[in-house]
Scaffold this motif. Structure first.
Motif, mmCIF file in Angstrom:
data_model
loop_
_atom_site.group_PDB
_atom_site.id
_atom_site.type_symbol
_atom_site.label_atom_id
_atom_site.label_comp_id
_atom_site.label_asym_id
_atom_site.label_seq_id
_atom_site.Cartn_x
_atom_site.Cartn_y
_atom_site.Cartn_z
ATOM 1 N N PRO A 33 0.802 -1.236 0.000
ATOM 2 C CA PRO A 33 0.000 0.000 0.000
ATOM 3 C C PRO A 33 0.832 1.281 0.000
ATOM 4 C CG PRO A 33 -0.104 -1.100 2.139
ATOM 5 C CD PRO A 33 0.555 -2.059 1.203
ATOM 6 N N ASP A 34 1.998 1.255 0.631
ATOM 7 C CA ASP A 34 2.825 2.465 0.738
ATOM 8 C C ASP A 34 4.122 2.321 -0.053
ATOM 9 O OD1 ASP A 34 0.998 3.735 2.515
ATOM 10 O OD2 ASP A 34 1.801 2.551 4.168
ATOM 11 N N PHE A 35 4.069 1.601 -1.170
ATOM 12 C CA PHE A 35 5.295 1.314 -1.915
ATOM 13 C C PHE A 35 6.024 2.590 -2.360
ATOM 14 C CE2 PHE A 35 2.556 2.185 -5.501
ATOM 15 C CZ PHE A 35 3.418 2.646 -6.493
ATOM 16 N N ALA A 36 5.285 3.635 -2.739
ATOM 17 C CA ALA A 36 5.916 4.848 -3.267
ATOM 18 C C ALA A 36 6.694 5.604 -2.200
ATOM 19 C CB ALA A 36 4.868 5.758 -3.894
ATOM 20 N N LEU A 37 6.399 5.346 -0.939
ATOM 21 C CA LEU A 37 7.125 5.994 0.159
ATOM 22 C C LEU A 37 8.327 5.176 0.602
ATOM 23 C CD1 LEU A 37 4.065 7.093 2.346
ATOM 24 C CD2 LEU A 37 5.309 8.441 0.629
ATOM 25 N N ASP A 38 8.429 3.948 0.117
ATOM 26 C CA ASP A 38 9.494 3.037 0.545
ATOM 27 C C ASP A 38 10.722 3.257 -0.340
ATOM 28 O OD1 ASP A 38 10.921 1.061 1.772
ATOM 29 O OD2 ASP A 38 9.651 -0.605 1.109
ATOM 30 N N LYS A 39 11.468 4.324 -0.080
ATOM 31 C CA LYS A 39 12.545 4.743 -0.967
ATOM 32 C C LYS A 39 13.849 3.985 -0.745
ATOM 33 C CE LYS A 39 10.535 9.345 -1.453
ATOM 34 N NZ LYS A 39 9.895 8.983 -2.724
ATOM 35 N N THR A 40 13.928 3.190 0.304
ATOM 36 C CA THR A 40 15.128 2.379 0.566
ATOM 37 C C THR A 40 14.824 0.886 0.522
ATOM 38 O OG1 THR A 40 14.748 2.392 2.960
ATOM 39 C CG2 THR A 40 16.061 4.196 2.039
ATOM 40 N N ALA A 41 13.571 0.521 0.331
ATOM 41 C CA ALA A 41 13.101 -0.869 0.321
ATOM 42 C C ALA A 41 13.207 -1.530 1.690
ATOM 43 C CB ALA A 41 13.855 -1.701 -0.722
ATOM 44 N N GLN A 42 13.443 -0.741 2.722
ATOM 45 C CA GLN A 42 13.539 -1.332 4.058
ATOM 46 C C GLN A 42 12.184 -1.852 4.541
ATOM 47 O OE1 GLN A 42 15.410 1.562 6.633
ATOM 48 N NE2 GLN A 42 17.457 1.027 5.943
ATOM 49 N N GLN A 43 11.114 -1.143 4.183
ATOM 50 C CA GLN A 43 9.793 -1.578 4.628
ATOM 51 C C GLN A 43 9.408 -2.914 4.002
ATOM 52 O OE1 GLN A 43 7.606 -0.277 7.015
ATOM 53 N NE2 GLN A 43 6.777 -2.337 6.622
ATOM 54 N N VAL A 44 9.615 -3.050 2.697
ATOM 55 C CA VAL A 44 9.237 -4.310 2.057
ATOM 56 C C VAL A 44 10.194 -5.427 2.453
ATOM 57 C CG1 VAL A 44 10.458 -3.943 -0.120
ATOM 58 C CG2 VAL A 44 8.377 -5.315 -0.101
ATOM 59 N N ASP A 45 11.459 -5.098 2.735
ATOM 60 C CA ASP A 45 12.369 -6.105 3.309
ATOM 61 C C ASP A 45 11.766 -6.668 4.600
ATOM 62 O OD1 ASP A 45 14.473 -6.336 1.526
ATOM 63 O OD2 ASP A 45 15.779 -4.923 2.556
ATOM 64 N N ALA A 46 11.300 -5.766 5.437
ATOM 65 C CA ALA A 46 10.702 -6.197 6.716
ATOM 66 C C ALA A 46 9.435 -7.006 6.467
ATOM 67 C CB ALA A 46 10.398 -4.977 7.578
ATOM 68 N N ASP A 47 8.623 -6.590 5.509
ATOM 69 C CA ASP A 47 7.397 -7.328 5.206
ATOM 70 C C ASP A 47 7.699 -8.740 4.718
ATOM 71 O OD1 ASP A 47 5.822 -5.153 5.900
ATOM 72 O OD2 ASP A 47 5.764 -4.357 3.847
ATOM 73 N N VAL A 48 8.733 -8.863 3.870
ATOM 74 C CA VAL A 48 9.121 -10.187 3.365
ATOM 75 C C VAL A 48 9.628 -11.065 4.500
ATOM 76 C CG1 VAL A 48 10.836 -11.421 1.966
ATOM 77 C CG2 VAL A 48 9.574 -9.494 0.987
ATOM 78 N N THR A 49 10.543 -10.542 5.296
ATOM 79 C CA THR A 49 11.156 -11.365 6.343
ATOM 80 C C THR A 49 10.207 -11.642 7.504
ATOM 81 O OG1 THR A 49 12.159 -9.373 7.316
ATOM 82 C CG2 THR A 49 13.495 -10.648 5.776
ATOM 83 N N ASN A 50 9.115 -10.876 7.600
ATOM 84 C CA ASN A 50 8.086 -11.162 8.614
ATOM 85 C C ASN A 50 6.961 -12.024 8.068
ATOM 86 O OD1 ASN A 50 9.156 -9.837 10.918
ATOM 87 N ND2 ASN A 50 8.584 -7.860 10.043
ATOM 88 N N GLY A 51 7.124 -12.496 6.822
ATOM 89 C CA GLY A 51 6.186 -13.465 6.280
ATOM 90 C C GLY A 51 4.900 -12.890 5.730
ATOM 91 N N LYS A 52 4.883 -11.595 5.389
ATOM 92 C CA LYS A 52 3.650 -10.968 4.927
ATOM 93 C C LYS A 52 3.471 -10.979 3.415
ATOM 94 C CE LYS A 52 3.138 -7.695 8.780
ATOM 95 N NZ LYS A 52 2.926 -6.257 9.108
ATOM 96 N N VAL A 53 4.553 -11.216 2.655
ATOM 97 C CA VAL A 53 4.540 -11.031 1.204
ATOM 98 C C VAL A 53 4.453 -12.365 0.482
ATOM 99 C CG1 VAL A 53 5.869 -10.180 -0.767
ATOM 100 C CG2 VAL A 53 5.810 -8.870 1.366
#
Length: 535
Positions: free
Chosen positions: A285-305
């Motif tokens: 939902p907030d991909f455009a604000l994730d300018k370092t990919a740290q948020q999606v890294d966290a989402d992947v490693t927390n099993g959400k993706v």
């Protein structure tokens, strides 16, 4: 005429450009120095007198990738080896100058403008190299290479070196890229199994799978994300989905529009499809604000993706695989091919044979020493140590293949295979393509088969960016502006309201072309036609 496929001859990749070493024999162990004090430069004659007087400081750029717990970039296993084995032999101190990876071009521009760029600077952006060459801001290297870089020239070869020429002069030294896969796509196989779904092999099948991930949440997580995405230009990208929408084009038109793709027929439909996914809550939902990919890294490693596209080896890297295993032991990402084009092929981009571009600024007073450093680095013994270190300490050899031991502290490699310290090569270089691929896979213990499968998938049905043998002056002039616009356009078009999409797309593309996009395309055509006429 169908699009001419610039197919890549596979050698081995960047796992991990991510992925990389070097070898002068078929036995990796034979190339390994016995200790960090025994390696010597292969390009300095044994009887040559060492320089005397106060030591010279050779400054070398290095990427700061912001990795937690990274060692001192000027005092670790690798920098001590470099200074013990090159510095002392040349009465020099090699000092590394950190530059943030995510700001590499902007930071280099600041350093160059101030006359403070390192003696050995580099960038992946060829337009930046061309711009500095045109401004006479970097050194012409032909004579220096002829006198001090014979081993370097032999290692790289004429084809790789040709990518660093500007108006026939050697202005940059491209690294040899032996790892040619680029992006990959990965899906949670354990989620598919829970839902009784097969691996999706088409765009429609993937869409239905993403909907199932959203509605049935097979991981039972709070805030399930069917497709993990970050802002344009980062990992977690759109993969080869745009290529699956592109229609047939004559080669001249295809290469003219290839820099950004806005003029490729079908590109609008590709962005509209992504917009549909976003508005149906199938994308971060907030991909455009994730300018370092740290948020999606966290989402992947927390099993959400459930699904994402990134570098072909991304889920195999320690920063992803280890926390994911700790947090969600049952998680199982597998590589897939799912976006077919009008030919029924999984068209995707791969790397050319050249990697990062090394330049020597005009402000440097140590150009000769800089070339000697790169020449020293090109020997198999040196590359082997910089990429693998000492056997039993930094790596083990299993079935003839060196395997890095992931470590913290002084022995940590902050980039895959110490890419940032081995500027003459992007990729494993063990002297044998089969070994190269196995060595890449070995960097992901327990996931070797997945790595080999991903590499195979992402070096099939590939094309490469067309190589223009003449710099595009319009791209040098407008490239940075257009690249920034490209990122903003993509993010806005994916996340806008569906009712706004058509008008917004047309408006933004018109503005893009007026800001220099048309000039770049027109010049691409002129260069292409001249190249064809000279064949």
């Amino acid at each position: 005429m169908k699009i001419k496929k610039m197919l890549v001859v596979l050698s081995a990749l960047t796992l991990l450009t991510s992925s990389l070493a070097a070898c002068g024999s078929n036995n990796a162990k034979e190339s390994q120095p016995t200790s960090s004090s025994t390696s010597t430069s292969t390009s300095t004659p044994a009887k040559e007198e060492k320089p005397s007087g106060p030591p010279v400081t050779l400054t070398v750029e290095i990427f700061d990738r912001g990795i937690q717990g990274q060692p001192d970039m000027n005092n670790n296993t690798w920098t001590r080896y470099i200074n013990d084995n090159f510095g002392k032999q040349n009465n020099a101190i090699v000092k590394f100058v950190p530059v943030p990876r995510s700001q590499e071009v902007d930071k280099l521009n600041v350093l160059m403008a101030a006359g403070e760029a390192p003696d050995i600077s580099f960038t992946y952006d060829v337009n930046t190299v061309h711009r500095y060459a045109k401004m006479n801001g970097i050194m012409q290297l032909d004579d220096l290479l002829a006198e001090h870089g014979k081993d370097l020239k032999n290692f790289l070869g004429e084809k790789v070196l040709s990518y660093g020429k500007y108006n026939g002069k050697q202005m940059a030294i491209p690294a040899k890229r032996t790892s040619l896969a680029w992006n990959g796509m990965f899906i949670r196989k354990d989620w598919l199994d829970k839902l009784g779904l097969p691996l999706p092999t088409t765009r429609d099948e993937l869409y239905n799978t993403l909907v199932a991930f959203r509605d049935k949440n097979p991981g039972g997580v709070d805030g399930v994300i069917p497709w993990g995405l970050a802002t344009t230009g980062m990992n977690y990208n759109t993969g080869n989905l745009p290529e699956s929408f592109w229609e047939e084009q004559p080669e001249k038109e295809f290469v003219a529009a290839e820099s950004w793709g806005w003029q490729k027929p079908g590109n609008k439909e590709a962005l509209k499809f992504l917009n549909k996914l976003y508005n149906e809550k199938l994308i971060s939902p907030d991909f455009a604000l994730d300018k370092t990919a740290q948020q999606v890294d966290a989402d992947v490693t927390n099993g959400k993706v459930g699904f994402f596209s990134a570098n072909w080896d991304y889920p195999l890297r320690q920063k992803i695989s280890e926390p994911l295993k700790a947090n969600v032991p049952e998680a199982n990402y597998v590589p897939i091919d799912t976006f077919t084009n009008y030919e029924g092929k999984y068209k995707k981009i791969a790397y050319n044979e050249n990697g990062i571009n090394v330049i020597i600024p005009k402000s440097s007073k140590n150009a000769e020493l800089a070339i000697k450093y790169l020449d020293w680095m090109s020997s198999p013994e040196v590359l082997y140590f910089l990429q693998y270190g000492e056997e039993g300490v930094n790596h083990n050899v299993v079935n003839g293949i060196p395997q890095v031991i992931n470590q913290t502290g002084d022995n940590m490699q902050t980039s895959y295979m110490n890419l940032d310290y081995t500027l003459v090569v992007n990729g494993v270089s063990l002297g044998d393509p089969v070994k190269n691929i196995k060595a890449l896979a070995a960097s992901a213990p327990g996931l070797e088969e997945v790595a080999e499968q991903s590499y195979k998938i992402n070096t099939t049905d590939t094309y490469t960016l067309y190589y223009f043998d003449t710099p595009n002056e319009s791209k040098i002039k407008f490239g940075k502006t257009l690249e920034d616009m490209n990122k903003q356009m993509t993010d806005k078009l994916i996340s806008c309201k569906p009712s706004e999409f058509d008008n917004l797309y047309d408006k933004m593309v018109t503005e893009f072309m007026a800001a220099g996009g048309k000039a770049v395309m027109d010049e691409n055509v002129k260069i292409y036609e001249a190249m064809q006429a000279n064949k």
